[in-house]
Design a protein around this motif. Structure first.
Motif, PDB file in Angstrom:
ATOM      1  N   LEU A  36     -20.101  36.728   6.037  1.00 18.84           N
ATOM      2  CA  LEU A  36     -19.849  35.857   4.893  1.00 18.84           C
ATOM      3  C   LEU A  36     -18.616  36.313   4.134  1.00 18.84           C
ATOM      4  O   LEU A  36     -18.145  37.441   4.303  1.00 18.84           O
ATOM      5  CB  LEU A  36     -21.042  35.898   3.940  1.00 18.84           C
ATOM      6  CG  LEU A  36     -22.252  35.066   4.329  1.00 18.84           C
ATOM      7  CD1 LEU A  36     -23.365  35.313   3.325  1.00 18.84           C
ATOM      8  CD2 LEU A  36     -21.872  33.589   4.333  1.00 18.84           C
ATOM      9  N   SER A  37     -18.163  35.434   3.262  1.00 18.37           N
ATOM     10  CA  SER A  37     -17.087  35.821   2.358  1.00 18.37           C
ATOM     11  C   SER A  37     -17.558  36.997   1.502  1.00 18.37           C
ATOM     12  O   SER A  37     -18.673  36.991   0.989  1.00 18.37           O
ATOM     13  CB  SER A  37     -16.737  34.626   1.492  1.00 18.37           C
ATOM     14  OG  SER A  37     -15.657  34.945   0.694  1.00 18.37           O
ATOM     15  N   GLY A  38     -16.737  38.026   1.402  1.00 18.88           N
ATOM     16  CA  GLY A  38     -17.113  39.189   0.604  1.00 18.88           C
ATOM     17  C   GLY A  38     -17.913  40.221   1.370  1.00 18.88           C
ATOM     18  O   GLY A  38     -18.316  41.230   0.808  1.00 18.88           O
ATOM     19  N   SER A  39     -18.107  39.986   2.666  1.00 11.64           N
ATOM     20  CA  SER A  39     -18.921  40.943   3.424  1.00 11.64           C
ATOM     21  C   SER A  39     -18.117  42.184   3.821  1.00 11.64           C
ATOM     22  O   SER A  39     -18.702  43.168   4.258  1.00 11.64           O
ATOM     23  CB  SER A  39     -19.474  40.261   4.674  1.00 11.64           C
ATOM     24  OG  SER A  39     -18.405  39.772   5.451  1.00 11.64           O
ATOM     25  N   GLY A  40     -16.793  42.135   3.684  1.00 16.70           N
ATOM     26  CA  GLY A  40     -15.998  43.330   3.944  1.00 16.70           C
ATOM     27  C   GLY A  40     -15.104  43.247   5.164  1.00 16.70           C
ATOM     28  O   GLY A  40     -14.580  44.264   5.603  1.00 16.70           O
ATOM     29  N   LYS A  41     -14.880  42.028   5.683  1.00 11.58           N
ATOM     30  CA  LYS A  41     -14.069  41.888   6.896  1.00 11.58           C
ATOM     31  C   LYS A  41     -12.624  42.338   6.654  1.00 11.58           C
ATOM     32  O   LYS A  41     -12.077  43.132   7.420  1.00 11.58           O
ATOM     33  CB  LYS A  41     -14.073  40.428   7.363  1.00 11.58           C
ATOM     34  CG  LYS A  41     -15.464  39.858   7.602  1.00 11.58           C
ATOM     35  CD  LYS A  41     -15.412  38.434   8.116  1.00 11.58           C
ATOM     36  CE  LYS A  41     -14.837  37.442   7.127  1.00 11.58           C
ATOM     37  NZ  LYS A  41     -15.675  37.225   5.939  1.00 11.58           N
ATOM     38  N   SER A  42     -12.035  41.824   5.562  1.00 14.95           N
ATOM     39  CA  SER A  42     -10.642  42.194   5.286  1.00 14.95           C
ATOM     40  C   SER A  42     -10.535  43.674   5.019  1.00 14.95           C
ATOM     41  O   SER A  42      -9.585  44.336   5.476  1.00 14.95           O
ATOM     42  CB  SER A  42     -10.138  41.432   4.067  1.00 14.95           C
ATOM     43  OG  SER A  42     -10.225  40.056   4.282  1.00 14.95           O
ATOM     44  N   THR A  43     -11.491  44.214   4.296  1.00 15.25           N
ATOM     45  CA  THR A  43     -11.458  45.643   3.991  1.00 15.25           C
ATOM     46  C   THR A  43     -11.500  46.455   5.280  1.00 15.25           C
ATOM     47  O   THR A  43     -10.732  47.408   5.449  1.00 15.25           O
ATOM     48  CB  THR A  43     -12.644  46.002   3.096  1.00 15.25           C
ATOM     49  OG1 THR A  43     -12.643  45.137   1.972  1.00 15.25           O
ATOM     50  CG2 THR A  43     -12.549  47.435   2.617  1.00 15.25           C
ATOM     51  N   LEU A  44     -12.353  46.055   6.206  1.00 12.66           N
ATOM     52  CA  LEU A  44     -12.463  46.786   7.462  1.00 12.66           C
ATOM     53  C   LEU A  44     -11.135  46.774   8.219  1.00 12.66           C
ATOM     54  O   LEU A  44     -10.648  47.827   8.661  1.00 12.66           O
ATOM     55  CB  LEU A  44     -13.576  46.169   8.321  1.00 12.66           C
ATOM     56  CG  LEU A  44     -13.720  46.734   9.723  1.00 12.66           C
ATOM     57  CD1 LEU A  44     -14.052  48.215   9.678  1.00 12.66           C
ATOM     58  CD2 LEU A  44     -14.796  45.984  10.505  1.00 12.66           C
TER      59      LEU A  44
HETATM   60  N1  LIG Z   1      -8.997  45.653  -4.514  1.00  9.41           N
HETATM   61  C1  LIG Z   1     -10.337  45.536  -4.676  1.00  9.41           C
HETATM   62  N2  LIG Z   1     -10.939  46.156  -5.718  1.00  9.41           N
HETATM   63  C2  LIG Z   1     -12.266  46.058  -5.891  1.00  9.41           C
HETATM   64  N3  LIG Z   1     -13.091  45.353  -5.120  1.00  9.41           N
HETATM   65  C3  LIG Z   1     -12.566  44.707  -4.057  1.00  9.41           C
HETATM   66  C4  LIG Z   1     -11.153  44.751  -3.804  1.00  9.41           C
HETATM   67  N4  LIG Z   1     -10.904  44.006  -2.705  1.00  9.41           N
HETATM   68  C5  LIG Z   1     -12.091  43.525  -2.308  1.00  9.41           C
HETATM   69  N5  LIG Z   1     -13.103  43.940  -3.110  1.00  9.41           N
HETATM   70  C6  LIG Z   1     -14.528  43.642  -2.970  1.00  9.41           C
HETATM   71  O1  LIG Z   1     -14.973  44.189  -1.762  1.00  9.41           O
HETATM   72  C7  LIG Z   1     -15.885  43.311  -1.116  1.00  9.41           C
HETATM   73  C8  LIG Z   1     -15.394  42.985   0.256  1.00  9.41           C
HETATM   74  O2  LIG Z   1     -14.188  42.225   0.164  1.00  9.41           O
HETATM   75  P1  LIG Z   1     -13.379  41.691   1.420  1.00  9.41           P
HETATM   76  O3  LIG Z   1     -12.141  41.068   0.913  1.00  9.41           O
HETATM   77  O4  LIG Z   1     -13.244  42.789   2.387  1.00  9.41           O
HETATM   78  O5  LIG Z   1     -14.345  40.583   1.997  1.00  9.41           O
HETATM   79  P2  LIG Z   1     -14.087  39.507   3.170  1.00  9.41           P
HETATM   80  O6  LIG Z   1     -15.216  39.631   4.083  1.00  9.41           O
HETATM   81  O7  LIG Z   1     -12.724  39.661   3.697  1.00  9.41           O
HETATM   82  O8  LIG Z   1     -14.215  38.153   2.376  1.00  9.41           O
HETATM   83  P3  LIG Z   1     -13.387  36.777   2.628  1.00  9.41           P
HETATM   84  O9  LIG Z   1     -14.037  36.136   3.794  1.00  9.41           O
HETATM   85  O10 LIG Z   1     -13.610  36.020   1.367  1.00  9.41           O
HETATM   86  O11 LIG Z   1     -11.978  37.141   2.838  1.00  9.41           O
HETATM   87  C9  LIG Z   1     -16.019  42.118  -2.022  1.00  9.41           C
HETATM   88  O12 LIG Z   1     -17.204  42.269  -2.769  1.00  9.41           O
HETATM   89  C10 LIG Z   1     -14.812  42.161  -2.879  1.00  9.41           C
HETATM   90  O13 LIG Z   1     -15.114  41.631  -4.144  1.00  9.41           O
END
Ligand SMILES: Nc1ncnc2c1ncn2[C@@H]1O[C@H](COP(=O)(O)OP(=O)(O)OP(=O)(O)O)[C@@H](O)[C@H]1O
Ligand SMILES: [Mg+2]
Lengths: 256, 713
Positions: A36-44
Motif C-alpha cells: 500500500l501507499s506508505g508501506s515503505g517501498k520508496s524507502t526500501l
Molecule cells: N522524509 C521522511 N520523514 C519522515 N517520514 C517519512 C519520510 N519519508 C517517508 N516517510 C514515512 O515513511 C513511511 C513510508 O514511506 P514511503 O514513501 O517509503 O512509502 P511508499 O510505500 O513509497 O508509499 P507510496 O506508494 O505512497 O509512494 C510513510 O509512513 C511515510 O509517511
C-alpha cells in the motif's frame, strides 16, 4: 547478487518506515515490490543505494557491505545502480541530451562539470541510449517539452548511461497511462532479459506485477509480509492479497 | 460598544467589574483571562506614560511632574465625560429607541455624537485645568485627548471584566482595539510633530525656493553676459598727511565714473544700532547704454562687494546720452580689526546687458552629469562584485544543500585543526615570502593576494587532508582508540574556542565596567577558565557522540553564514557608507564598498532562498548516478536557479543604482555628494538639477529593468 539483511529505517521524526526486512535478489531477477501507499517501498529502494541512510541492517551487493562504504566508495557503487523515478526527476530547463549525459557523471572527473565539458564519445553514447528508447530525435529539445512517457524514456536512457548492473525503479509507471505503462515496463524487461540487468521495481497494479515480475515481495507497514516467485504471484490467493493490502482491498487492473 | 449577543444572557460578575474599575485588567485576570487582563493594563499604562511624556515636550527642559499632574486631572475629567456619554447612550437605547432600526443606528450615531461633544468640550476642559505658565509648558490637548481614550478603555475594561469567564465567551474586543488605535494616532501626531498649519504657513515663505528646485533648468545652461563696468577709488577716513586718490576723468568710448570727494568718513552705527551718516559723495558717470539702469556696488578693502542700501539710490536710470549722476553717503563698513588707518574702498558701477543663451551646458550641469555617471557606475560595479561574492555564499546558506552534510567527530576534529593549523602555516609562509617583493608597504595588493592564497589554500588543503585522514583512521582503529582521539581533539578545539571567548569576555564585557587596565589583569584568568570550560564541554560532547554519530557540519556552516548575511543586510547601506568613508575616505570608492557589502548580504539571502525552493527530484536523481557534490550542483541546481538568480540580480541592480544616488549624502561619492553640497550652500537651483537627474535616472532604470524582467518570464 543483492542481499538485504534485517534492514530497518527509522526517520528522524520517529516514523518506522522499514522494520527488519530481509530478502535476496539473484542477478538477472525482475523483482517487484508491492504494498500500500506508505508501506515503505520508496524507502526500501532508496536505502539500497543509500539515498536514505538505513538505521540498522546490512545491504550486501556482490559480496560487499555497502552500508559501510565511505562517501567515495558509495559513489563507485551508485554508478553501477541506475535509478528511475515516478516523477522522472529530469532537469526541466536542460536539454534531453544533457539530462541523459548526467547519467554518466559518476565516470567523469568532477571538475569537468565546471566548464560543462562532456567528451564526444559520451555524447555518442547518449545518442545511442536515446535511440534504444526510441526518442533520438528529441535530443535537443528541452526536457519540459516532452510528454510523460517520453520523459520516462529519457529517465531510462539516463540510467543506461551508467552501464548499470541493477536498476531501481520507484513506481516508474504510476504517472502514465496503461499503454505507456506497458511500453516502459517492456523496455525494462528487455534490459533485464537481454543484458541480464537486475531490476527492482515497485508497482501498484497486480496485473502488471503478474505480467513482468520474476519475483515479488510485499510490504505492509514496513514489514515484509509476502515473498513469491512468478508462479506464486500469478496464482495469488485472495487471502494472500488481503494479507498484503488489507481486508477492504479490491483487486484492480490496469487493463491492456 | 456592542455587546456580543450571548453575553446579555450571561449574568455579569459585579466583583470582576469592580476589580477592573480599580485596576484595568484585574477583573479579567481574576476571571481567568490572564493575558487579556495583562494587555489591557499594558495599553492603559503605555498610553498614559506616553501622554505624560509627549505632552511635556514644549519647552527645552520638560516638566514631567507638571504634565503628570495635569494628566491625572484630565483623566478625572475624562472619566466624568465618558460616564456622561455612556449614560446618554444607555438611556437612549433603553427608553428613546424602541424600533429595531433605531437600535441599529444607535451606535454609529453615538460615535458621531461623542466626537462632536469631545470637540466642543475639549478646549473648555483644557482651559479649566491648564492656565497661565502651564499652558506654555504643555501640549495640553494631546494630554486631554489621550486621557479621554484611556478613560474609555478603562470603562470598556470594566464592562468586559463583568462578562469574562475564562477563555471562552468573552465579549467582543473590537472597541478596545479601535480605542487603542485612536490613542496611538493622537500620541503619534504629537510625537512626530505633525503640524499641517505649519506646512501651510511655511510654504508661503519657502515657495520661491521650492519652485527653484522644482524647475531648475535655467542653471543647466551657460549664458554669455555682457556687462559695462566703471570703478572709482575712495579713501576712508581722509589721510592726514598723504594725498587721497586722484579724481577720475571722463573718458571717451568707455564707461566712466567720477566720485567727489575721493576721501571721507564712513557712516557709523553705534551699539544701539543708531546710524550716523558719513561723508556724502557726488557720483557722476557716462559712457553707459542710454535709458537703462546702472547698479552701484561698494567694495570694501578686502574685496567684498555689496549693494550700499539705505545710503542713497543704488539703481539709477541713465539719460538719453548714457550719463547719470547721484549722491551716496559712504556706507558703514565692517573693517577687519587688524586694519589700521585710512583704507581704500572701491565704488563700482555696473550695467548688465541682456543675458545671451549660448546653448552650452553650464559648469554645474557638467558636474552633475559627471557625478550621475559616477553614481550609475558605482551601482553597476557594486552589483557585479556583489554577484561574484554572493553566489558561493548562497550555496553555503542553502538549507537543503547543507543539511545533508555530516561528518564524524574525528573528521570534524581533523577538519578544524587542519583549517586553523593550515591558516597559521599559510601566514608563516607568507611572513617569510612577502618581504622578498616589498611587503605591505611597497606592494600592498600583491602581498595581500599572496597572503589570501596561501592562508586559504593551505587551510583548505590541511582541512581536507586531516579530516579525511582522521575520518578513515577512526574507521580502521579500534573503537576505544578512535573515541579517545575524538575526545582529545574536541577538548583541544573546545579549549581554543573557550580561550578566545575568555579573552573576548575580559576585554569586551569586563572592560566596560573595570576599564582597560582591569580587563588586562583579568584576561589571563578568564582565558584559562574559558579554556578549561571549553575543553570539558568539547570532551563531553565528543564522548556523547561516540564514534559512529555524525556532526551536522553542514548545518553549522549554514547557521554561521546565514547569521553573517542577516547582520550584513540589517545594517543599512548608508551606515556601511559611513564606515566606508572612515575606511577609505569620502568618494565613490567608499560608496562602492558600502553597496557591495549590502549587496552581498542581500543577494546571498535571496539566492539561497531560491536554491532552497528548487525541486529536489533532479538532485536525488544525480546523486543516484554517483555524481559528486560539485557535479550535482552544476547539473541539477544551477539550471533550476538561473531564472530566479537573474531576476534577483536585476532587482538588486535597480536598488543599487537608486542607493548610489543618495549614498553621497554621507560622503559616499556620486551625485548625492554634489546634492548635499549644493543644499548646504543654498544653491537650490543646482540642487534641483541633481534631484531631476536622480529622478530621471531612477525612472529610466525602473522602466528598463521592468521590461527586461518581462522578457525573461
Ligand atoms: N522524509 C521522511 N520523514 C519522515 N517520514 C517519512 C519520510 N519519508 C517517508 N516517510 C514515512 O515513511 C513511511 C513510508 O514511506 P514511503 O514513501 O517509503 O512509502 P511508499 O510505500 O513509497 O508509499 P507510496 O506508494 O505512497 O509512494 C510513510 O509512513 C511515510 O509517511
Ligand atoms: Mg513511494
Amino acid at each position: 547478487m543483492l542481499v538485504v539483511e534485517h534492514l530497518t529505517k527509522v526517520y528522524e521524526d520517529g516514523t518506522v518506515a522499514l522494520k527488519d526486512v530481509s530478502f535476496t535478489v539473484e542477478d538477472g531477477e525482475f523483482l517487484v515490490i508491492i504494498g500500500l501507499s506508505g508501506s515503505g517501498k520508496s524507502t526500501l529502494l532508496r536505502c539500497i543505494n543509500r539515498l536514505i541512510e538505513p538505521t540498522e541492517g546490512r545491504i550486501i551487493w556482490n559480496g560487499r557491505d555497502i552500508t559501510q562504504a565511505s562517501e567515495n566508495e558509495m559513489r563507485q557503487v551508485r554508478r553501477e545502480i541506475g535509478m528511475i523515478f515516478q516523477h522522472f526527476n529530469l532537469v526541466d530547463r536542460s536539454s534531453v541530451l544533457t539530462n541523459v549525459l548526467t547519467g554518466r557523471l559518476g565516470y567523469l572527473p568532477s571538475w569537468w562539470s565546471l566548464i560543462n565539458y562532456f567528451p564526444e564519445a559520451e555524447k555518442r553514447r547518449a545518442l545511442t541510449a536515446l535511440e534504444r528508447v526510441g526518442i533520438a530525435d528529441k535530443a535537443n529539445n528541452r526536457a519540459d517539452a516532452l510528454s510523460g512517457g517520453q520523459k520516462q524514456r529519457v529517465g531510462i536512457a539516463r540510467a543506461l548511461m551508467q552501464d548499470p548492473k541493477m536498476i531501481l525503479a520507484d513506481e516508474p509507471v504510476a504517472s502514465l497511462d496503461p499503454v505507456l505503462a506497458h511500453s516502459i515496463l517492456g523496455y525494462l524487461e528487455k534490459l533485464n532479459q537481454e543484458q541480464n540487468i537486475t531490476v527492482l521495481c515497485s508497482l501498484h497494479y497486480l496485473d502488471l506485477v503478474q505480467r513482468y515480475a520474476t519475483k515479488v515481495i510485499g510490504l505492509r507497514d514496513g514489514r515484509l509480509v509476502y515473498e513469491g516467485n512468478r508462479t506464486k504471484i500469478r496464482n495469488i490467493t485472495d487471502e494472500e492479497f488481503k494479507h498484503i493490502y488489507g481486508q477492504e482491498a479490491q483487486r484492480l487492473s490496469v487493463g491492456g | 460598544m456592542t455587546p456580543e449577543p450571548n453575553s446579555s444572557t450571561l449574568r455579569p460578575s459585579w466583583l470582576q467589574a469592580l476589580l477592573s474599575l480599580l485596576l484595568p485588567g484585574l477583573g479579567q485576570a481574576v476571571g481567568g483571562a490572564l493575558t487579556r487582563g495583562f494587555y489591557i493594563l499594558l495599553s492603559v499604562v503605555t498610553l498614559s506614560g506616553l501622554a505624560i511624556f509627549a505632552s511635556a515636550q514644549r519647552p527645552r527642559y520638560p516638566d514631567y511632574s507638571l504634565s503628570f499632574h495635569v494628566y491625572l486631572r484630565f483623566l478625572l475629567e475624562a472619566a466624568a465625560l465618558v460616564v456622561f456619554l455612556l449614560a446618554i447612550y444607555w438611556l437612549a437605547r433603553r427608553y428613546a429607541l424602541r424600533s429595531e432600526f433605531g437600535r441599529n443606528a444607535a451606535t454609529p450615531a453615538f460615535a458621531l455624537f461623542a466626537i462632536i461633544v469631545v470637540a466642543i468640550a475639549a478646549p473648555a476642559m483644557v482651559d479649566t485645568v491648564v492656565t497661565g505658565e502651564a499652558a506654555k509648558k504643555l501640549y495640553a490637548l494631546t494630554s486631554l485627548l489621550t486621557a479621554i481614550v484611556v478613560a474609555a478603555i478603562w470603562a470598556w475594561s470594566v464592562y468586559d471584566a463583568a462578562f469574562v469567564r475564562g477563555k471562552e465567551r468573552a465579549p467582543n474586543t473590537t472597541p478596545f482595539y479601535l480605542l487603542l488605535i485612536v490613542g496611538i494616532l493622537i500620541l503619534g501626531t504629537r510625537i512626530v510633530q505633525i503640524n499641517p498649519e505649519k506646512a501651510i504657513r511655511e510654504y508661503k515663505d519657502t515657495g520661491v525656493i521650492l519652485s527653484r528646485i522644482v524647475w531648475p533648468w535655467k542653471v543647466a545652461f551657460d549664458y554669455s553676459e555682457s556687462q559695462l563696468v566703471a570703478e572709482a577709488k575712495v579713501q576712508a577716513p581722509c589721510p592726514p598727511d598723504a594725498k587721497p586718490p586722484a579724481v577720475n576723468q571722463p573718458q571717451e568710448g568707455k564707461p566712466w565714473v567720477v566720485v567727489t570727494p575721493t576721501c571721507g568718513n564712513l557712516s557709523k552705527r553705534d551699539s544701539k544700532g543708531k546710524l550716523t551718516y558719513g561723508t556724502q559723495l557726488t557720483i557722476r558717470g557716462g559712457g553707459f547704454v542710454p535709458n537703462k539702469k546702472v547698479h552701484i556696488l561698494w567694495e570694501n578693502p578686502i574685496g567684498n562687494a555689496f549693494t550700499p542700501r539705505g545710503f542713497g539710490p543704488t539703481d539709477i536710470q541713465t539719460g538719453p546720452d548714457g550719463t547719470f549722476s547721484t549722491k551716496l553717503y559712504i556706507p558703514d563698513v565692517t573693517i577687519p580689526t587688524f586694519a589700521q588707518g585710512p583704507q581704500i574702498h572701491t565704488l563700482r558701477v555696473v550695467q548688465r546687458g541682456a543675458a545671451q543663451f549660448t546653448g552650452k551646458l553650464s559648469k554645474e550641469m557638467k558636474l552633475a552629469l559627471q557625478a550621475m555617471l559616477e553614481s550609475i557606475m558605482m551601482g553597476l560595479m557594486a552589483t557585479a562584485v556583489g554577484i561574484v561574492l554572493s553566489v558561493p555564499l548562497s550555496f553555503l546558506a542553502a538549507r537543503n544543500l547543507m543539511n545533508t552534510l555530516h561528518t564524524t567527530t574525528q573528521g570534524f576534529v581533523g577538519g578544524v585543526i587542519g583549517l586553523v593549523g593550515g591558516a597559521y602555516l599559510g601566514k608563516l609562509v607568507g611572513d617569510w615570502l612577502t618581504p622578498m617583493f616589498g611587503g605591505l608597504e611597497k606592494a600592498p595588493i600583491l602581498t595581500f593576494s599572496v597572503y589570501v592564497v596561501l592562508v586559504l589554500g593551505l587551510a583548505i588543503l590541511a582541512y581536507r587532508l586531516l579530516s579525511r585522514a582522521l575520518d578513515s583512521a577512526a574507521e580502521r582503529l579500534p573503537a576505544g582508540l578512535s573515541l579517545a582521539i575524538g575526545i582529545a581533539g574536541m577538548a583541544l578545539i573546545g579549549a581554543g574556542v573557550g580561550y578566545a571567548l575568555g579573552i573576548g569576555y575580559a576585554h569586551g564585557i569586563l572592560g566596560i565596567t573595570r576599564g582597560a587596565e582591569g580587563a588586562l589583569t583579568a584576561a589571563p584568568h578568564t582565558a584559562l577558565l574559558g579554556a578549561a570550560l571549553g575543553a570539558a564541554l568539547g570532551a563531553f560532547w565528543a564522548w556523547r557522540l561516540g564514534t559512529s554519530s555524525k556532526i551536522p557540519i553542514g548545518q553549522m556552516v549554514y547557521a554561521a553564514v546565514r547569521l553573517t548575511l542577516n547582520i550584513g543586510r540589517s545594517i543599512e547601506p548608508l551606515i556601511w557608507a559611513i564606515m566606508g568613508v572612515i575606511w577609505v575616505g569620502p568618494g565613490p570608492f567608499a560608496g562602492f564598498i558600502a553597496l557591495t557589502i549590502h549587496s552581498v548580504a542581500a543577494l546571498g539571502k535571496l539566492y539561497s532562498e531560491a536554491i532552497e525552493s528548487i525541486d529536489p527530484g533532479p538532485i536525488e536523481a544525480l546523486q543516484a548516478t554517483g555524481a559528486t557534490r560539485l557535479q550535482t550542483i552544476v547539473y541539477a541546481v544551477v539550471p533550476q536557479v538561473l531564472p530566479p538568480f537573474t531576476a534577483f540580480t536585476l532587482y538588486r541592480w535597480d536598488i543599487n543604482v537608486r542607493m548610489s544616488t543618495i549614498i553621497g549624502l554621507v560622503g559616499g561619492g556620486g551625485i548625492g555628494f554634489l546634492l548635499i553640497q549644493w543644499i548646504h550652500q543654498f544653491q537650490y537651483e543646482q540642487a534641483g538639477l541633481a534631484v531631476w537627474l536622480i529622478t530621471i535616472t531612477v525612472a529610466t532604470l525602473d522602466f528598463v529593468s521592468a521590461s527586461i524582467r518581462e522578457k525573461m518570464v
